[in-house]
Design an enzyme around this catalytic site. Structure first.
Site, short mmCIF file in Angstrom:
data_model
loop_
_atom_site.label_atom_id
_atom_site.label_comp_id
_atom_site.label_asym_id
_atom_site.label_seq_id
_atom_site.Cartn_x
_atom_site.Cartn_y
_atom_site.Cartn_z
CD1 TRP A 113 136.68 -51.11 -2.52
CD2 TRP A 113 134.66 -51.99 -2.20
NE1 TRP A 113 135.76 -50.22 -2.99
CE2 TRP A 113 134.50 -50.73 -2.80
CE3 TRP A 113 133.53 -52.73 -1.90
CZ2 TRP A 113 133.26 -50.20 -3.11
CZ3 TRP A 113 132.28 -52.20 -2.21
CH2 TRP A 113 132.17 -50.95 -2.80
CG HIS A 114 132.24 -55.47 0.44
ND1 HIS A 114 132.87 -56.01 -0.67
CD2 HIS A 114 131.00 -55.11 0.04
CE1 HIS A 114 132.03 -55.99 -1.68
NE2 HIS A 114 130.90 -55.45 -1.29
N GLY A 115 135.00 -53.91 3.94
CA GLY A 115 135.18 -53.51 5.32
C GLY A 115 136.50 -54.00 5.88
CB SER A 117 135.98 -58.40 -3.49
OG SER A 117 134.60 -58.16 -3.34
#
Length: 176
Positions: A91-93, A88
């Site tokens: 996924w955000h950066g 996660s």
């Protein structure tokens, strides 16, 4: 500043979710309510059942369950939880700060689960709910520091300043 960022990120995410829900309704499609007062959560698990629910459900359905979910050994379940939270973050950066952000959530989620399994305390009492809310709000905000920081050095400097530790900012002049 961190509390204001917490408010900003909630307003941004919740705002675009409300816009998506409204536009979808115009087209006759009903979307799920994506945010349910997440900052009133009394545990990390509770927070993730309230915050960005569509993304949480996606990670559950397409990563956690295929990894075996909770139908595996206890140790493997713990690994699965950490994988989901770290992925996660990725996924955000593509930055280590997001991995740390996900790792904080994963470690705290597991710590809460281990603690609730190993004690016979009534965690649903009003006292423990208030303590849980304060603890959760603090952890969420601390994790937002990593989410917001450009790099780990800046996050470290910010943490030191927040907690009153003396630090030589000149050592980090290339990142500040």
């Amino acid at each position: 500043a961190l509390l204001l960022f917490s408010l900003q990120i909630y307003a941004d995410f919740h705002g675009y979710s409300l816009i998506a829900i409204g536009v979808a309704k115009l087209m006759g499609v009903n979307l799920m309510d994506n945010f349910r007062t997440p900052y009133f959560a009394f545990s990390i698990k509770d927070f993730w059942s309230r915050w960005h629910r569509s993304l949480s459900n996606w990670f559950r359905d397409y990563l956690y369950i295929p990894l075996g979910g909770n139908k595996v050994s206890y140790f493997r379940w713990m690994i699965n939880i950490m994988i989901v939270f770290v992925v996660s973050g990725v996924w955000h950066g593509a930055n280590f700060t997001f991995i740390v952000w996900g790792g904080i959530h994963g470690v705290m989620y597991l710590a809460e689960q281990v603690m609730s399994r190993s004690t016979s305390v009534n965690w649903s009492s009003s006292f423990f709910k208030v303590v849980g809310w304060i603890k959760t709000f603090f952890i969420i905000n601390l994790a937002w520091l990593f989410f917001r920081s450009d790099n780990l050095a800046k996050a470290y400097l910010s943490l030191c300043k927040m907690f009153g530790f003396e630090v030589d900012a000149n050592r980090y002049h290339s990142v500040v």
